[in-house]
Design a protein around this motif. Sequence first.
Motif, PDB file in Angstrom:
ATOM      1  N   LEU A   1       1.066   4.256  -3.154  1.00 16.96           N
ATOM      2  CA  LEU A   1       0.960   5.728  -2.775  1.00 16.96           C
ATOM      3  C   LEU A   1       1.896   6.357  -3.566  1.00 16.96           C
ATOM      4  O   LEU A   1       1.730   7.476  -4.092  1.00 16.96           O
ATOM      5  CB  LEU A   1       0.721   5.972  -1.437  1.00 16.96           C
ATOM      6  N   ARG A   2       3.227   6.008  -3.358  1.00 20.77           N
ATOM      7  CA  ARG A   2       4.241   6.631  -3.833  1.00 20.77           C
ATOM      8  C   ARG A   2       4.129   6.683  -5.317  1.00 20.77           C
ATOM      9  O   ARG A   2       4.522   7.636  -6.081  1.00 20.77           O
ATOM     10  CB  ARG A   2       5.558   5.751  -3.300  1.00 20.77           C
ATOM     11  N   LEU A   3       3.720   5.415  -5.999  1.00 21.55           N
ATOM     12  CA  LEU A   3       3.751   5.306  -7.430  1.00 21.55           C
ATOM     13  C   LEU A   3       2.855   6.193  -7.889  1.00 21.55           C
ATOM     14  O   LEU A   3       2.950   6.702  -8.995  1.00 21.55           O
ATOM     15  CB  LEU A   3       3.448   3.807  -7.777  1.00 21.55           C
TER      16      LEU A   3
ATOM     17  N   SER B   1      -6.191   8.650  -3.659  1.00 18.95           N
ATOM     18  CA  SER B   1      -5.534   9.581  -4.282  1.00 18.95           C
ATOM     19  C   SER B   1      -5.341   9.341  -5.961  1.00 18.95           C
ATOM     20  O   SER B   1      -4.666  10.288  -6.405  1.00 18.95           O
ATOM     21  CB  SER B   1      -3.944   9.367  -3.770  1.00 18.95           C
TER      22      SER B   1
ATOM     23  N   ASP C   1       1.785   9.080  -6.624  1.00 16.39           N
ATOM     24  CA  ASP C   1       2.210  10.605  -6.425  1.00 16.39           C
ATOM     25  C   ASP C   1       3.500  10.932  -7.516  1.00 16.39           C
ATOM     26  O   ASP C   1       3.354  11.671  -8.439  1.00 16.39           O
ATOM     27  CB  ASP C   1       3.005  10.793  -5.124  1.00 16.39           C
ATOM     28  N   GLU C   2       4.322   9.907  -8.125  1.00 16.34           N
ATOM     29  CA  GLU C   2       5.053   9.873  -9.023  1.00 16.34           C
ATOM     30  C   GLU C   2       4.277   9.945 -10.483  1.00 16.34           C
ATOM     31  O   GLU C   2       4.778  10.922 -11.430  1.00 16.34           O
ATOM     32  CB  GLU C   2       5.746   8.690  -9.073  1.00 16.34           C
TER      33      GLU C   2
ATOM     34  N   GLU D   1       4.402  -7.492  -2.623  1.00 19.64           N
ATOM     35  CA  GLU D   1       3.567  -6.216  -2.448  1.00 19.64           C
ATOM     36  C   GLU D   1       2.227  -6.167  -3.073  1.00 19.64           C
ATOM     37  O   GLU D   1       1.378  -5.725  -2.631  1.00 19.64           O
ATOM     38  CB  GLU D   1       4.376  -4.897  -2.899  1.00 19.64           C
TER      39      GLU D   1
ATOM     40  N   TRP E   1       0.799  -1.142  -0.141  1.00 22.48           N
ATOM     41  CA  TRP E   1      -0.120   0.023  -0.026  1.00 22.48           C
ATOM     42  C   TRP E   1       0.691   1.331  -0.093  1.00 22.48           C
ATOM     43  O   TRP E   1       0.406   2.172  -0.778  1.00 22.48           O
ATOM     44  CB  TRP E   1      -0.961   0.081   1.215  1.00 22.48           C
ATOM     45  N   ARG E   2       1.938   1.079   0.581  1.00 21.67           N
ATOM     46  CA  ARG E   2       2.685   2.568   0.988  1.00 21.67           C
ATOM     47  C   ARG E   2       3.366   2.661  -0.307  1.00 21.67           C
ATOM     48  O   ARG E   2       3.588   3.932  -1.130  1.00 21.67           O
ATOM     49  CB  ARG E   2       3.894   2.427   1.922  1.00 21.67           C
ATOM     50  N   ARG E   3       3.904   1.415  -0.998  1.00 18.55           N
ATOM     51  CA  ARG E   3       4.612   1.712  -2.312  1.00 18.55           C
ATOM     52  C   ARG E   3       3.616   2.302  -3.307  1.00 18.55           C
ATOM     53  O   ARG E   3       4.102   3.156  -4.379  1.00 18.55           O
ATOM     54  CB  ARG E   3       5.071   0.445  -2.747  1.00 18.55           C
TER      55      ARG E   3
END
Length: 263
Positions: free
Chosen positions: A57-59, A91, A61-62, A81, A53-55
């Motif tokens: 979110l970063r993807l 998001s 955002d990128e 993952e 999940w955290r990864r």
Amino acid sequence: MADSTPPARRTFGNRFTADAAGRSQRTAEVCFRQPNARVRFHGERQDTSSPGWRRLLRLIDEAAADGREVFRPLVGLNPAERTDLVTLPSSIAKLTEVRHLVLYGSPLVRIPPEVGAMASLEVFEPYTSYGLHWFPFELTKCTNLRGSTVSTRALYGNYKYRHEFPQLQPVGSLATVPDSNDLDPQVWGTEKIRSCSVCDGPIEPARFQQVWISLRVATDVLPLLVNACSEDCVRALPAPPEGYVPMAHQGGRNVRQPRPSRR
């Protein structure tokens, strides 16, 4: 998902594995294979502390930052993952430049209503995501959507199998829930209800109602869950296409679907 046991109030581990190529696979597809069992929503809750999940979110955002037009989030996750995922983050509403969303072979069991904010979306590809039996009505707000690739045999109300729709809660039931941002997904199909699927207005729990409606979205007729703020918004829904339940309904065994077609 067919299940005769009471819903559990905890975060579930996702019941998926991954093959050698990293594609998510159901360990057992039992959602429509339990005779006489009540069909319910999947009850898995998203663990927002998990690495996957955290990864993700970063993807997101990128992807929002670089304005990419094709988004394949599962490619950026390792097999472990991917098994963390139950839904997508809200998001995804930031992905306004994405034209092609690829969720091939995902372990997802629901798509959040924020998908409707993906204004540029033209192609939606959740093919072989066999845990996705329905989609949010908000998907119809992606007005540029022209192509879809969906595993229709896994859908509620599909014309070949006519899988039963889960029974929805009576009108006004949301007023009995302490927190509409902490719902049991096996009962409501979601963990949060923030606004009306139709008019985007606020929800008054005593007037709130959920209905199912089958509509053509891009190239497929999909079962859509509507979270409506009022009867007026339910009446404003478009008519379903021929060959499907001809009106909005609340699901359950009393809904009369057309006979299955093997064409």
